[in-house]
Motif scaffolding. Structure first.
Motif, short mmCIF file in Angstrom:
data_model
loop_
_atom_site.label_atom_id
_atom_site.label_comp_id
_atom_site.label_asym_id
_atom_site.label_seq_id
_atom_site.Cartn_x
_atom_site.Cartn_y
_atom_site.Cartn_z
N ILE A 110 0.83 -1.20 0.00
CA ILE A 110 0.00 0.00 0.00
C ILE A 110 0.87 1.26 0.00
N ARG A 111 1.97 1.22 0.77
CA ARG A 111 2.79 2.43 0.92
C ARG A 111 3.83 2.56 -0.19
N THR A 112 4.62 1.53 -0.41
CA THR A 112 5.75 1.62 -1.36
C THR A 112 5.76 0.43 -2.31
N PRO A 113 4.78 0.30 -3.19
CA PRO A 113 4.76 -0.87 -4.07
C PRO A 113 5.92 -0.91 -5.07
N LEU A 114 6.34 0.25 -5.57
CA LEU A 114 7.41 0.28 -6.57
C LEU A 114 8.77 -0.06 -5.97
N LEU A 115 8.88 0.02 -4.66
CA LEU A 115 10.13 -0.36 -3.99
C LEU A 115 10.15 -1.84 -3.64
N VAL A 116 9.07 -2.34 -3.07
CA VAL A 116 9.11 -3.69 -2.54
C VAL A 116 8.89 -4.76 -3.62
N LEU A 117 8.17 -4.44 -4.70
CA LEU A 117 7.96 -5.46 -5.73
C LEU A 117 9.27 -5.89 -6.39
N PRO A 118 10.12 -4.97 -6.82
CA PRO A 118 11.42 -5.43 -7.32
C PRO A 118 12.38 -5.83 -6.21
N GLY A 119 12.28 -5.16 -5.04
CA GLY A 119 13.21 -5.47 -3.95
C GLY A 119 13.03 -6.86 -3.40
N SER A 120 11.79 -7.35 -3.37
CA SER A 120 11.57 -8.69 -2.82
C SER A 120 12.14 -9.78 -3.73
N ALA A 121 12.37 -9.45 -5.00
CA ALA A 121 12.94 -10.43 -5.93
C ALA A 121 14.45 -10.47 -5.90
N LEU A 122 15.06 -9.81 -4.92
CA LEU A 122 16.52 -9.85 -4.77
C LEU A 122 16.99 -10.93 -3.80
N TRP A 123 16.04 -11.65 -3.23
CA TRP A 123 16.39 -12.63 -2.20
C TRP A 123 15.92 -14.02 -2.61
N VAL A 124 16.70 -15.02 -2.18
CA VAL A 124 16.35 -16.42 -2.41
C VAL A 124 16.10 -17.07 -1.06
N VAL A 125 14.89 -17.53 -0.85
CA VAL A 125 14.58 -18.21 0.41
C VAL A 125 15.38 -19.51 0.48
N GLY A 126 16.18 -19.64 1.54
CA GLY A 126 17.01 -20.83 1.68
C GLY A 126 18.40 -20.70 1.11
N GLY A 127 18.74 -19.56 0.52
CA GLY A 127 20.08 -19.37 0.00
C GLY A 127 20.23 -19.86 -1.43
N PHE A 128 21.44 -19.69 -1.95
CA PHE A 128 21.69 -19.98 -3.36
C PHE A 128 21.77 -21.46 -3.66
N THR A 129 21.77 -22.31 -2.66
CA THR A 129 21.76 -23.76 -2.90
C THR A 129 20.37 -24.36 -2.70
N SER A 130 19.36 -23.52 -2.55
CA SER A 130 18.01 -24.02 -2.33
C SER A 130 17.40 -24.49 -3.66
N PRO A 131 16.30 -25.25 -3.61
CA PRO A 131 15.63 -25.65 -4.85
C PRO A 131 15.16 -24.47 -5.70
N TYR A 132 14.81 -23.36 -5.07
CA TYR A 132 14.38 -22.20 -5.83
C TYR A 132 15.54 -21.66 -6.69
#
Length: 266
Positions: A110-132
């Motif tokens: 609601i507050r900062t959609p243009l910041l968090v939508l691309p920012g959330s795609a900078l992380w991998v849950v479980g690290g770089f060796t995860s299935p994702y």
């Protein structure tokens, strides 16, 4: 008056006898010339046999991104590797603050959609060796090699953004209706899994049917099993939605893949 001596005609050249006193009589018939035959030209070339197709050896290195072949996947992979190393070695308080600042929860959308939508795609849950992360490398590399970097970005962002907005919008509606507590508005949500699911769905439409359909069914089965466990139902629904978004993009990605294949063959 002297007698006229008749001239004996040569029997080899003589034709019909000529009459005395009749002018302009035709002489001996000449043999008609034989029609000229065209000079023999070069023989028409026969059909050239098609060259035998070169044997194509497996190239396993094409499964991984390269700077020239898949610049988007390669560059994005480096960014994810850097953030994964940061998440692993930085202080937990710093990592938590970064995750929270880029979380696509309802309050941040609601507050900062243009910041968090691309920012959330900078992380991998479980690290770089995860299935994702492994799914990201293989799926996006194969997809970018077939449809190019721009359309791969479009597929990834379409799954990431739409699935995020639908799942978090459902959470917001649940809070408004009193079905969910207010704390759900700040539910931590980040990662690349929605974009990866959409990319896998799109890729299955470009693979041979004997490979693409079983892969699609297997991936969907894994997502359904996770949903049945009910550990994180909103995220699991988002994965299935993102997969469906990738499948819905089949007409577009197939058209682009056909054009690239035809251009490479000319």
């Amino acid at each position: 008056m002297e007698p006229v001596t008749a001239v004996q005609a040569d029997p080899r050249t003589a034709g019909p006898p000529l009459l005395d006193g009749m002018p302009r009589q035709r002489g001996p018939l000449a043999a008609a010339p034989a029609p000229a035959l065209p000079a023999p030209g070069p023989a028409a070339p026969g059909p050239v046999p098609a060259p035998a197709p070169a044997r194509r050896w497996p190239r396993p290195w094409r499964l991984l991104p390269t700077p020239a072949g898949t610049p988007f996947t390669f560059g994005y992979g480096l960014v994810l590797a850097a953030t994964s190393l940061l998440a692993e070695h930085a202080s937990p308080s710093l990592v938590h603050a970064l995750h929270q600042a880029t979380s696509t929860d309802v309050a941040h959308l609601i507050r900062t959609p243009l910041l968090v939508l691309p920012g959330s795609a900078l992380w991998v849950v479980g690290g770089f060796t995860s299935p994702y992360a492994l799914g990201f490398l293989f799926a996006l590399t194969a997809l970018e090699r077939r449809i190019g970097g721009v359309r791969t970005v479009a597929v990834f962002l379409l799954g990431h953004v739409l699935a995020t907005l639908v799942t978090e919008g459902t959470v917001g509606i649940g809070v408004l209706l009193g079905r969910l507590p207010d704390s759900s508005l700040h539910r931590m949500d980040y990662g690349i899994s929605f974009g990866v699911a959409a990319s896998v769905g799109a890729l299955c439409g470009l693979l041979p049917r004997a490979l693409g359909l079983p892969l699609l069914g297997l991936y969907a089965w894994v997502l359904v099993e996770a949903l049945v466990e009910f550990s994180d139902p909103m995220t699991d629904w988002g994965h299935l939605l993102a997969l469906a978004i990738g499948v819905a993009s089949w007409p577009l990605v197939r058209r682009r893949h056909t054009r690239r294949t035809a251009a490479a063959g000319t």
